[in-house]
Design an enzyme around this catalytic site. Structure first.
Site, mmCIF file in Angstrom:
data_model
loop_
_atom_site.group_PDB
_atom_site.id
_atom_site.type_symbol
_atom_site.label_atom_id
_atom_site.label_comp_id
_atom_site.label_asym_id
_atom_site.label_seq_id
_atom_site.Cartn_x
_atom_site.Cartn_y
_atom_site.Cartn_z
ATOM 1 N N SER A 233 -17.923 14.745 -28.105
ATOM 2 C CA SER A 233 -19.193 14.172 -28.597
ATOM 3 C C SER A 233 -19.220 12.653 -28.451
ATOM 4 O O SER A 233 -20.210 12.084 -27.971
ATOM 5 C CB SER A 233 -19.467 14.596 -30.035
ATOM 6 O OG SER A 233 -18.340 14.415 -30.844
ATOM 7 N N HIS A 263 -15.383 22.604 -29.798
ATOM 8 C CA HIS A 263 -15.481 21.321 -30.521
ATOM 9 C C HIS A 263 -16.073 21.606 -31.901
ATOM 10 O O HIS A 263 -15.540 22.422 -32.636
ATOM 11 C CB HIS A 263 -16.340 20.381 -29.650
ATOM 12 C CG HIS A 263 -16.318 18.931 -30.033
ATOM 13 N ND1 HIS A 263 -15.422 18.376 -30.903
ATOM 14 C CD2 HIS A 263 -17.125 17.894 -29.644
ATOM 15 C CE1 HIS A 263 -15.666 17.078 -31.030
ATOM 16 N NE2 HIS A 263 -16.711 16.748 -30.283
ATOM 17 N N HIS A 309 -5.277 21.291 -31.221
ATOM 18 C CA HIS A 309 -6.021 20.042 -31.006
ATOM 19 C C HIS A 309 -5.551 19.387 -29.715
ATOM 20 O O HIS A 309 -4.390 19.517 -29.334
ATOM 21 C CB HIS A 309 -5.812 19.069 -32.179
ATOM 22 C CG HIS A 309 -6.889 18.053 -32.265
ATOM 23 N ND1 HIS A 309 -6.825 16.862 -31.602
ATOM 24 C CD2 HIS A 309 -8.089 18.075 -32.900
ATOM 25 C CE1 HIS A 309 -7.934 16.188 -31.833
ATOM 26 N NE2 HIS A 309 -8.717 16.889 -32.634
ATOM 27 N N ARG A 318 -7.586 15.640 -42.376
ATOM 28 C CA ARG A 318 -8.908 15.999 -42.899
ATOM 29 C C ARG A 318 -8.867 17.424 -43.460
ATOM 30 O O ARG A 318 -9.476 17.722 -44.476
ATOM 31 C CB ARG A 318 -9.965 15.858 -41.787
ATOM 32 C CG ARG A 318 -10.049 14.429 -41.234
ATOM 33 C CD ARG A 318 -10.870 14.351 -39.956
ATOM 34 N NE ARG A 318 -10.317 15.171 -38.889
ATOM 35 C CZ ARG A 318 -10.922 15.420 -37.732
ATOM 36 N NH1 ARG A 318 -12.110 14.909 -37.491
ATOM 37 N NH2 ARG A 318 -10.346 16.159 -36.796
ATOM 38 N N ASP A 364 -11.704 21.804 -38.717
ATOM 39 C CA ASP A 364 -12.631 22.922 -38.880
ATOM 40 C C ASP A 364 -12.023 24.135 -39.596
ATOM 41 O O ASP A 364 -12.732 25.089 -39.908
ATOM 42 C CB ASP A 364 -13.149 23.367 -37.499
ATOM 43 C CG ASP A 364 -13.925 22.246 -36.823
ATOM 44 O OD1 ASP A 364 -14.696 21.585 -37.518
ATOM 45 O OD2 ASP A 364 -13.740 22.028 -35.610
HETATM 46 N N1 CMX Z 1 -5.705 29.643 -30.255
HETATM 47 C C1 CMX Z 1 -5.275 30.224 -29.102
HETATM 48 N N2 CMX Z 1 -4.920 29.516 -28.014
HETATM 49 C C2 CMX Z 1 -4.965 28.182 -28.122
HETATM 50 C C3 CMX Z 1 -5.356 27.512 -29.288
HETATM 51 C C4 CMX Z 1 -5.759 28.319 -30.387
HETATM 52 N N3 CMX Z 1 -6.200 27.787 -31.524
HETATM 53 N N4 CMX Z 1 -5.298 26.184 -29.075
HETATM 54 C C5 CMX Z 1 -4.894 26.020 -27.796
HETATM 55 N N5 CMX Z 1 -4.685 27.217 -27.222
HETATM 56 C C6 CMX Z 1 -4.344 27.504 -25.834
HETATM 57 C C7 CMX Z 1 -5.390 26.887 -24.923
HETATM 58 O O1 CMX Z 1 -6.548 27.705 -24.826
HETATM 59 C C8 CMX Z 1 -4.636 26.742 -23.634
HETATM 60 O O2 CMX Z 1 -4.593 28.007 -23.019
HETATM 61 P P1 CMX Z 1 -4.708 28.159 -21.406
HETATM 62 O O3 CMX Z 1 -3.508 27.459 -20.865
HETATM 63 O O4 CMX Z 1 -4.732 29.617 -21.189
HETATM 64 O O5 CMX Z 1 -5.992 27.476 -21.011
HETATM 65 C C9 CMX Z 1 -3.221 26.403 -24.130
HETATM 66 O O6 CMX Z 1 -3.147 26.848 -25.491
HETATM 67 C C10 CMX Z 1 -2.918 24.917 -24.090
HETATM 68 O O7 CMX Z 1 -3.929 24.232 -24.785
HETATM 69 P P2 CMX Z 1 -3.640 22.842 -25.540
HETATM 70 O O8 CMX Z 1 -3.216 21.863 -24.507
HETATM 71 O O9 CMX Z 1 -2.736 23.063 -26.693
HETATM 72 O O10 CMX Z 1 -5.065 22.507 -26.142
HETATM 73 P P3 CMX Z 1 -6.300 21.797 -25.416
HETATM 74 O O11 CMX Z 1 -6.115 20.332 -25.549
HETATM 75 O O12 CMX Z 1 -6.521 22.334 -24.056
HETATM 76 O O13 CMX Z 1 -7.505 22.303 -26.323
HETATM 77 C C11 CMX Z 1 -8.642 22.772 -28.367
HETATM 78 C C12 CMX Z 1 -7.723 21.790 -27.634
HETATM 79 C C13 CMX Z 1 -9.020 22.174 -29.711
HETATM 80 C C14 CMX Z 1 -9.898 22.998 -27.530
HETATM 81 C C15 CMX Z 1 -7.874 24.119 -28.557
HETATM 82 O O14 CMX Z 1 -6.752 23.905 -29.389
HETATM 83 C C16 CMX Z 1 -8.738 25.212 -29.130
HETATM 84 O O15 CMX Z 1 -9.441 25.896 -28.366
HETATM 85 N N6 CMX Z 1 -8.714 25.409 -30.494
HETATM 86 C C17 CMX Z 1 -9.588 26.373 -31.138
HETATM 87 C C18 CMX Z 1 -11.004 25.814 -31.237
HETATM 88 C C19 CMX Z 1 -11.082 24.689 -32.242
HETATM 89 O O16 CMX Z 1 -10.593 24.796 -33.363
HETATM 90 N N7 CMX Z 1 -11.760 23.592 -31.864
HETATM 91 C C20 CMX Z 1 -12.031 22.487 -32.781
HETATM 92 C C21 CMX Z 1 -11.237 21.225 -32.485
HETATM 93 C C22 CMX Z 1 -11.612 20.129 -33.458
HETATM 94 C C23 CMX Z 1 -13.020 19.670 -33.205
HETATM 95 O O17 CMX Z 1 -13.270 19.118 -32.121
HETATM 96 O O18 CMX Z 1 -13.895 19.883 -34.054
#
Ligand code: CMX
Length: 425
Positions: A233, A263, A309, A318, A364
């Site tokens: 964002s 996000h 994250h 938070r 979240d």
């Molecule tokens: N559950 C399952 N798998 C997860 C995960 C979770 N909570 N968090 C990361 N992973 C996976 C990723 O999908 C990725 O898989 P692939 O290699 O198959 O693509 C792998 O682990 C590596 O990811 P990462 O480097 O640890 O995380 P990213 O920086 O790529 O992504 C985020 C960060 C937040 C998008 C991811 O942790 C996620 O999808 N979390 C769940 C959604 C969420 O809570 N989002 C909110 C974040 C805070 C906000 O912005 O509000």
């Protein structure tokens, strides 16, 4: 807005000089290398932009102007916006002046309601909020000043005016979206003498005899305000604003990014996940049942919302603050107990799964449980609350970027063919 403008008038020349000197003396020094993994991998960890409002050290979490988020939990959003913009917490007089300024500018133009009423009844609340912001673009002071030839050095002033207008109206718009979208009855007008957060809580119309919900809203609006410059964002807002698009275009763009499930939408997804869990096991499950439920989610190719994250590598402070609020005020609430149980089990499952670099909860993971407790059960609305707060971060970043004369953003992309040639060299 004399007081905030005066404070910025004093700070901006100092910051400009500091940055000019840094660039002059050290401008060619390297701060980052980029690998092919990073180029394909969402630029994770590439240091290529500057944001002074806040930072997120992976082992500490959000620091606003150097102050850990956990130490700001007793503040009001007005304190936070002033801090984000100027680097200092306001005194009581300056905080009051900001509240008064928000109250003075709070009237939402009537055409906004007509636009929202014309939208399909099943529109997502985030789409309604972003549409409302976008349709107010014609009000922009920045556009008027730009068209009348204002100096580049003064771009930040009409940007600040737009920011105050937009922030002042956001609680009224967001509360109106809630009441309209979920058939809660007529809109509730703002009340004189209330703070920004109190007015938002008041206009939502949630029953709150004890004032605890208003306090929860205050905390909610404080903690979601900013998370450095590279998140979707903030970055989307910055990118659009770097073309000198005004704050209405830019914030709307940023919030469109917040509306994604990876996000800000994760708070809606997360509560949904927790409630499905409760439904499936008719209450708080055993550790074994919860472990299996988490594995089922992962094995079906989904992420566990609220966990992981891109930057953080510890429990999000938070989340800690929201959990502390819930545990202090309603420890017996079954959804709160579930959030707590999920916190005890899911990091272990994610560690064993071995993919997520950060197995810990983010902001979240717990925030929705608080809103649910106070009777706000429409979880598709939760990202709107996040947005009202995050607008403070996006707008303060924008005021500062305009003051520092940040140029249009334009990183260089390369082709896969170019990369293949590169590795052969
Ligand atoms: N559950 C399952 N798998 C997860 C995960 C979770 N909570 N968090 C990361 N992973 C996976 C990723 O999908 C990725 O898989 P692939 O290699 O198959 O693509 C792998 O682990 C590596 O990811 P990462 O480097 O640890 O995380 P990213 O920086 O790529 O992504 C985020 C960060 C937040 C998008 C991811 O942790 C996620 O999808 N979390 C769940 C959604 C969420 O809570 N989002 C909110 C974040 C805070 C906000 O912005 O509000």
């Amino acid at each position: 807005m004399a007081k905030l403008q005066n404070a910025l008038d004093k700070k901006i020349p100092v910051w400009r000089k500091e940055i000019r000197t840094l660039i002059k003396k050290h401008g060619t020094k390297k701060i980052s290398d980029v690998t092919i993994i990073q180029a394909y991998g969402g630029m994770r960890g590439v240091k290529g932009m500057v944001c002074d409002t806040s930072e997120v050290p992976p082992d500490k979490g959000l620091m606003i102007r150097g102050i850990p988020a956990g130490k700001l939990t007793d503040k009001a959003p007005e304190d936070i916006f002033y801090l984000l913009c100027t680097g200092d917490l306001p005194n009581a007089r300056d905080r009051r002046a900001l509240t008064e300024e928000f109250n003075k500018r709070a009237k939402v133009p009537s055409y906004v309601w007509k636009v929202l009423e014309a939208m399909p009844k099943d529109s997502h609340p985030m789409c309604m909020l972003d549409t409302a912001i976008l349709c107010m673009q014609k009000e922009s002071h920045f556009v008027k000043a730009y068209n009348s030839g204002v100096s580049k050095m003064d771009f930040w002033k009409p940007t600040m005016e737009d920011s105050l207008d937009l922030l002042a109206r956001l609680p009224g718009i967001a509360a109106g979206v809630y009441r309209m979208r979920f058939n809660k009855g007529k809109r509730i007008p703002p009340k004189k003498g209330l703070t920004w957060a109190e007015n938002y809580a008041h206009m939502l119309g949630i029953k709150d005899k004890s004032g605890q919900f208003a306090d929860c809203m205050r905390l909610y609006l404080v903690l979601h305000c900013d998370h450095e410059g590279g998140n979707v964002s903030a970055h989307a807002c910055h990118l659009v604003g770097s073309a000198l698009s005004d704050p209405y275009y830019s914030v709307s763009a940023g919030l469109n990014g917040l509306a994604g499930p990876l996000h800000g939408l994760a708070n809606q997804e997360c509560l949904n996940w927790v409630l499905q869990l409760k439904k499936k096991f008719r209450g708080v499950p055993t550790d074994e049942q919860l472990t299996q439920y988490a594995w089922d989610t992962l094995n079906s190719g989904k992420v566990i919302p609220g966990y992981g994250h891109a930057v953080l590598r510890v429990t999000d402070p938070r989340f800690t603050a929201f959990r502390a609020f819930g545990m202090a005020n309603f420890p017996e609430d079954p959804v709160m107990q579930l959030v707590d149980k999920v916190y005890n089990i899911v990091p272990g499952v994610l560690k064993e799964h071995g993919k997520a670099k950060n197995p810990w909860p983010n902001v979240d993971a717990g925030s929705g449980a608080l809103l649910y407790h106070y009777g706000m059960k429409e979880f598709s609305y939760y990202t709107v609350l996040f947005s009202v707060s995050r607008a403070m971060g996006m707008l303060s970043q924008m005021i500062i970027n305009r003051a520092m004369g940040s140029p249009i953003e334009r990183p260089k992309s390369v082709t896969t063919k170019w990369l293949k040639k590169q590795v052969k060299k």
